[in-house]
Structure formats: structure tokens, C-alpha cells
Scaffold this motif. Structure first.
Motif, PDB file in Angstrom:
ATOM      1  N   GLU A  43      38.304  49.060  46.515  1.00 50.85           N
ATOM      2  CA  GLU A  43      38.184  47.324  46.006  1.00 50.85           C
ATOM      3  C   GLU A  43      39.254  48.422  44.349  1.00 50.85           C
ATOM      4  N   GLY A  45      39.737  48.785  40.769  1.00 49.15           N
ATOM      5  CA  GLY A  45      39.643  48.862  39.763  1.00 49.15           C
ATOM      6  C   GLY A  45      40.205  48.837  38.188  1.00 49.15           C
ATOM      7  N   GLU A  83      45.979  45.226  42.264  1.00 45.02           N
ATOM      8  CA  GLU A  83      45.400  43.906  40.723  1.00 45.02           C
ATOM      9  C   GLU A  83      43.666  43.841  40.621  1.00 45.02           C
ATOM     10  N   GLU A  84      43.484  44.768  39.721  1.00 46.00           N
ATOM     11  CA  GLU A  84      42.172  44.195  39.843  1.00 46.00           C
ATOM     12  C   GLU A  84      41.131  42.998  41.083  1.00 46.00           C
ATOM     13  N   GLY A  85      40.320  43.810  40.886  1.00 42.02           N
ATOM     14  CA  GLY A  85      39.313  43.310  42.158  1.00 42.02           C
ATOM     15  C   GLY A  85      40.108  43.229  43.068  1.00 42.02           C
ATOM     16  N   GLU A  87      40.240  44.119  47.073  1.00 39.50           N
ATOM     17  CA  GLU A  87      40.079  44.909  48.182  1.00 39.50           C
ATOM     18  C   GLU A  87      41.138  45.322  49.024  1.00 39.50           C
ATOM     19  N   LYS A 124      43.357  33.413  43.158  1.00 39.66           N
ATOM     20  CA  LYS A 124      43.723  33.804  42.341  1.00 39.66           C
ATOM     21  C   LYS A 124      45.234  33.875  41.616  1.00 39.66           C
TER      22      LYS A 124
END
Length: 514
Positions: A43, A45, A83-85, A87, A124
């Protein structure tokens, strides 16, 4: 025993001593040799992009964190930006950073770890762009009913462009401008966005005219194949387009973010062509139907108005009933007209008899002129004598002054010559002739208006005791009567000498004097 212990060699004294750099290099060589090419799933971060363009981020799972770095040249080639989040599955090689005693993953490519991760990232991004208002219904433009020029953004070699052109040719042939782009791969998003902005930058009516409608089309494929139409750069270009835009990406079940930003979404490229233009034959049939309905409505309207006019006409009175009172009034006036004319003539005749034109009306101006002439003639001798006296006095004075006498004689001679020049015989004769003609005219007028002319028409003048008698009572009261006819006068004896019954006769109609 103590001495032995003191003389014993130092423990480990024969081990090799490494420098820090040697250890760091050995570790680096070992790690890069064992992990020269790896794929790591985790994932994303914290993500940081330095001013130099390098990207630093972390890959983590539930127990560990792996520092990762992608250099500036590698960032531009990434299929998906981390991008953060998210996987992801990162592909690269392990390396170390000696100054900080760190090991890290040098990432060369990043792909989402499965459809679930892609859909999560897509949702998102969709929420973020929707929050900016790029998908609002108020921003969408209506599609023109019959565009003159259609711009198509798609691959020039695929079946999509052939389907669109074929469908447009069948329905309503239009001019088509094709902007070739890559519809999948790393350069797809940039080329599609550039094509949309390029069409909008064209000048309306220029050498290469600006389209009235845009179609962004691509055939079906996996979510990875269609991912270029989910990129933010494409969505913003579609939302900013001043030209109405139809998105036709994938099949009916495929949905990309450009579908939300476009003005109209088509399930397939063929359906986009059907939305772009109407069917020509159907349009002609509709126009013909409207023409027929227009003719029917016009005829029906005329029929209703004609019926209404007939109804109103039946409520009006007949023409003879409207004209009868005026005709009757005209007949009455026509009947009274002869009597009214005779009455008017009689009234004028009576008015004329009450105020006859007597000779005195003409003679009075002549008498006044004669009196003025006599008065002037009476004053003439005195004026002549007075003038002679004045001349005599002036002559007496001139005799005393010979020079003055000569000057006076010269003046008198000049005056005499001037008057003699003016007093020409023909002028005198002309004036005498005009006066004679005027006198003859006055004499004719006097003869016409005088009572002698009236006597010539059968009338007579009765005088009693030298005065004109105008009624019977005056005639009976006169001692003698004299009757003047046209050719002379006759004496009649006294009115009382032969009494007789007076007879009144009505003279015949003689007409008016004028």
C-alpha cells in the motif's frame, strides 16, 4: 596462573577490520546482487515530490515499511502515478543509501494491484473532480441538431472511425475532421487532451474551420486499456471544451470519467454518430408532414373565419333596409326643391323691388364731381389773378436788377421748354380719348339703369302734382295726374272729376331688372 592470564592473546584479535565505507559497499553489492529485479506489492504511504522532480514514497503492509524512490526520468514513464492509499505492484530494484544506512526500492513502474484497487482509485478521483464542479449538469451544453462540421478524436486505423463515417453517411452526410491519437498506452491521455484543446483553438470560418461538435471515441477493452480516459488531464480538457462534446469510449457497460465531464455520453461510437445527426429521410418526412399540417391548419382557420363572417353577416340588416330611410329623405328633399327655388327667386325679387336701382345712384357721383369742378372753376379766376399779381411783383423786382432778370428769364425759359416737351399733342389727344370713352361708358350705364329703359319694357311713370305717385291713395289725392310713357307724356284730368271704381290688375311677369 595470573601471569598466564596476562600473557594470553586478545580475543578476536585476528579478525579483519572493515571501514564504514567498505561495509556500506559490501551491503550495497549484496542487496543489489540478490534483489536486482523485484516486484513488490504493498500500500502506498506518504508520497513526496521534490523540487528536482524525484518522487519519494513508502510501500507498506501490516508489519513493515519499504522506502521507495523514483527518479525524475522514471516518473515521466510511470504507467500510473502512485497515490496515498493505493494498493500497487511496484517493479524495480533494491538499492541502498550509504550516507543514512538505508536500503530502498528504486521503482521503475507502478500498476494498481488488481481491479479493486483501480476502481477504488477511480472512485476517489471521481469524487475529487466532482467536488470541483466539473461534472455539474449546469455546465453541459446542448448538442446541435444538425452540425455542419464534426470533429472526431480517435485512432485513425481502428474500426471506430470507419463505423462513425459509415453511420454518418447513412443518416445525414456531414463534413468530418479526424484528429488521430493513441487511444491506449502512456501517451494516450496527453494526446486526447491535446486534440480536444486543439479543436477548440481553431478559428470559426477559418481556412480549417472549427467543428460544431466533437466526438471522442474508442472501442471496448479492459479497465487498464481505457485508463487513459480516466486521467485528470483528459477530464479537465473535456469539461473546458467550448464545443459540445460526445464521449463514446468502450461499450455500453464501460464507464470512464470523460463520460461524466462530456456534454453527452454515447454507449458506443456508432450510437455517437446517431446522436450527432438526424436521419435525413425522417427529417424530410417530418418536414413534409409539418407542411401538410400547416396547410390543413390554414384551411381550417380560413373555414372557421369564413363561417364566422357568414354568421356576423346574417346578424346585419339588409342593404335596402339600411338605405331606405336615406332614399326617402332624398325623395322628400327633391320634392321640396322646386318650391324652394321658386320661393328663393320670389324673395330675391321682393328684395330687389324694395331696393330698386334708381338713376340717382349713378347721378349722385356725377353731381358731386360736377360740384367739385364748379368749385375749382370758381376759384380759378382768383387764383389766376393772384398768380399774375405775384408774377408782376417779381417782374417789378427783376427790373430793378437786370442780372436777376436775366437769370429768371432763363429759368422760366427752361421750365417752359420742359413743359412744352411734356405737353405733346398726341398725349393730350390720347387723354381726351380715354375721357371720352369713360364718359360714353357712364352714359351707357346711366341709360341701362335709368327709368327710360324701364319705360321701354312697358312700364310708365305716374306723377301727381309734379311728384312721382307710387300708390293709389296718393293718386286719388292729387289734383292732376301726368303719365309718362316711352315715347312721351300724357296729361290726365283731376282724379275726382270722373269718379270710378278702382280696378287693380296684376301686371304680367316681367322678370328682374338685372
Amino acid at each position: 596462573m595470573d601471569l598466564f592470564e596476562d600473557d594470553a592473546p586478545e580475543r578476536g584479535g585476528n579478525a579483519h577490520e572493515f571501514t564504514v565505507s567498505e561495509i556500506s559497499g559490501a551491503v550495497k553489492k549484496t542487496i543489489e546482487g540478490e534483489f536486482g529485479h523485484v516486484r513488490v506489492r504493498g500500500e502506498v504511504g506518504r508520497v513526496t515530490v521534490a523540487r528536482t522532480g524525484h518522487m519519494y514514497f513508502d510501500l507498506k503492509d501490516d508489519r513493515s515499511v519499504l522506502a521507495s524512490v523514483s527518479w525524475k526520468g522514471q516518473v515521466a514513464k510511470l504507467t500510473h502515478r502512485p497515490e496515498e492509499g493505493m494498493e500497487v505492484i511496484a517493479t524495480g530494484r533494491m538499492t541502498t543509501f550509504g550516507p543514512q544506512s538505508r536500503y530502498q526500492l528504486n521503482v521503475e513502474d507502478v500498476v494498481p494491484a488488481g481491479a479493486g484497487a483501480l476502481m477504488a482509485m477511480l472512485e476517489k478521483r471521481r469524487q475529487a473532480l466532482a467536488a470541483e464542479g466539473l461534472f455539474d449538469a449546469g455546465r453541459k451544453q446542448p448538442i446541435p441538431y444538425l452540425p455542419e462540421i464534426i470533429g472526431v478524436v480517435t485512432s485513425p486505423t481502428g474500426a471506430v472511425i470507419r463505423d462513425i463515417l459509415h453511420r454518418l453517411r447513412d443518416r445525414f452526410p456531414r463534413k468530418v475532421l479526424v484528429w488521430p491519437v493513441a487511444v491506449q498506452g502512456k501517451s494516450s491521455a496527453a494526446e486526447v487532451a491535446a486534440a480536444i484543446r486543439g479543436f477548440n483553438a481553431m478559428t470559426p470560418g477559418g481556412a480549417l474551420p472549427r467543428p460544431d461538435l466533437l466526438i471522442v471515441a474508442r472501442g471496448g477493452g479492459s479497465i487498464e486499456d481505457l485508463w487513459g480516459f480516466n486521467e485528470e488531464i483528459v477530464v479537465r480538457a473535456a469539461a473546458e471544451s467550448a464545443i459540445p462534446l460526445i464521449s463514446a469510449v468502450g461499450h455500453e457497460t464501460d464507464t470512464t470519467l470523460i463520460d461524466h465531464a462530456s456534454d453527452r455520453r454515447a454507449p458506443t461510437p456508432t450510437a455517437a454518430a446517431e446522436m450527432a445527426v438526424p436521419v435525413r429521410s425522417e427529417l424530410q418526412a417530418t418536414v413534409a408532414q409539418f407542411g401538410a399540417r400547416l396547410g390543413q391548419c390554414s384551411r381550417a382557420g380560413l373555414d372557421r373565419r369564413a363561417e364566422r363572417l357568414r354568421d356576423l353577416a346574417r346578424g346585419l340588416p339588409r342593404m335596402d333596409a339600411l338605405l331606405a330611410p336615406y332614399q326617402q329623405r332624398f325623395d322628400a328633399v327633391e320634392t321640396r326643391l322646386p318650391g324652394a327655388l321658386r320661393g328663393a327667386i320670389s324673395a330675391k325679387r321682393i328684395e330687389l323691388s324694395e331696393h330698386p336701382l334708381r338713376p340717382g345712384l349713378v347721378m349722385r357721383p356725377l353731381e358731386r364731381s360736377r360740384d367739385r369742378l364748379a368749385a375749382v372753376a370758381a376759384r380759378l379766376p382768383g387764383a389766376h389773378q393772384s398768380g399774375l399779381a405775384q408774377k408782376r411783383l417779381r417782374l417789378t423786382g427783376l427790373r430793378l436788377n437786370p442780372g436777376a432778370l436775366d437769370a429768371a428769364l432763363k429759368r422760366e425759359r427752361r421750365d417752359f421748354d420742359r413743359l412744352a416737351a411734356r405737353l405733346r399733342p398726341e398725349l393730350v389727344l390720347d387723354r381726351v380719348g380715354r375721357l371720352r370713352e369713360r364718359l360714353a361708358a357712364l352714359e351707357r350705364l346711366r341709360g341701362t339703369l335709368g327709368y327710360e329703359a324701364t319705360l321701354a319694357r312697358g312700364y310708365a311713370v305716374v306723377r301727381g302734382d309734379g311728384h312721382v305717385v307710387t300708390d293709389r291713395a296718393s293718386a286719388q289725392a292729387a289734383t292732376s295726374l301726368e303719365i309718362e310713357f316711352r315715347d312721351g307724356r300724357m296729361q290726365v284730368g283731376p282724379a275726382s272729376a270722373k269718379p270710378r271704381r278702382a280696378t287693380v290688375t296684376t301686371p304680367p311677369e316681367q322678370g328682374t331688372l338685372l
